[in-house]
Every structure is written in C-alpha cells, then in structure tokens.
Design a protein around this motif. Structure first.
Motif, PDB file in Angstrom:
ATOM      1  N   SER A  31       2.904   3.670  -5.243  1.00 24.28           N
ATOM      2  CA  SER A  31       1.936   4.257  -6.172  1.00 24.28           C
ATOM      3  C   SER A  31       2.677   4.644  -7.446  1.00 24.28           C
ATOM      4  N   ALA A  32       1.931   5.059  -8.432  1.00 24.73           N
ATOM      5  CA  ALA A  32       2.555   5.515  -9.675  1.00 24.73           C
ATOM      6  C   ALA A  32       3.444   6.721  -9.410  1.00 24.73           C
ATOM      7  N   GLN A  33       3.065   7.538  -8.434  1.00 23.70           N
ATOM      8  CA  GLN A  33       3.863   8.722  -8.100  1.00 23.70           C
ATOM      9  C   GLN A  33       5.239   8.334  -7.579  1.00 23.70           C
ATOM     10  N   THR A  34       5.333   7.216  -6.885  1.00 23.93           N
ATOM     11  CA  THR A  34       6.624   6.744  -6.373  1.00 23.93           C
ATOM     12  C   THR A  34       7.593   6.505  -7.525  1.00 23.93           C
ATOM     13  N   ASP A  91       0.807  -1.219   0.000  1.00 25.66           N
ATOM     14  CA  ASP A  91       0.000   0.000   0.000  1.00 25.66           C
ATOM     15  C   ASP A  91       0.847   1.280   0.000  1.00 25.66           C
ATOM     16  N   GLU A  92       2.159   1.145   0.088  1.00 24.07           N
ATOM     17  CA  GLU A  92       3.048   2.314   0.064  1.00 24.07           C
ATOM     18  C   GLU A  92       3.471   2.709  -1.349  1.00 24.07           C
TER      19      GLU A  92
END
Length: 83
Positions: free
Chosen positions: A63-66, A60-61
C-alpha cells in the motif's frame, strides 16, 4: 530496525540515487519526495527486496503506507522476514 541500511542500499541502487543515498534516514519520506519512485520503480524495488531478502510479497500486501518512509518500508521487510 536492523535491516535499515540494506533497504536504503536497495532503494539507492534501484532508483540510482547516487550521493542522495546518504541523506536517507528512517524518517525520510519516499512517495512524493523522490521523483524516481514512480509506479514502475515501486515494482522494481519490491522485486529487489524479494531477491535480496528471500521473501515473497503479494500484490495485496503493498500500500502507499508501506512506501511512506524508509522506516515503514524497512518495517514491512522485517515483518515479512519474521513470517
């Protein structure tokens, strides 16, 4: 971003980027820009980061932003190291 080079090396190794590694900078776009970075490769990159840095990443940590740029990925790693 003291770990930028290490993250770049891991990306290059996992994705077998060869000489393209030299063009990776903090603002280099990852998702949609590097064909080798598909969903399976993302899992492999995360595993390699966990092994190299001794961190644990929960599903859950991520994301596409990561994975937006090399810099955002490095920032994520540095945040995990600070925990």
């Amino acid at each position: 971003m003291q770990h930028l080079q290490e993250v770049t090396n891991i990306l290059a190794d996992v994705l077998s980027l060869g000489d393209r590694k030299n063009s990776l900078k903090a603002d280099s776009v990852l998702l949609g820009n590097i064909p080798e970075l598909d969903s399976m490769a993302v899992v492999n990159v995360i595993t390699a980061l966990e092994d190299h840095f001794g961190i644990t990443v929960d599903d859950d940590e991520i994301s596409a932003q990561t994975f937006e740029t090399v810099g955002t990925l490095t920032g994520f790693v540095e945040q995990k190291l600070a925990e």
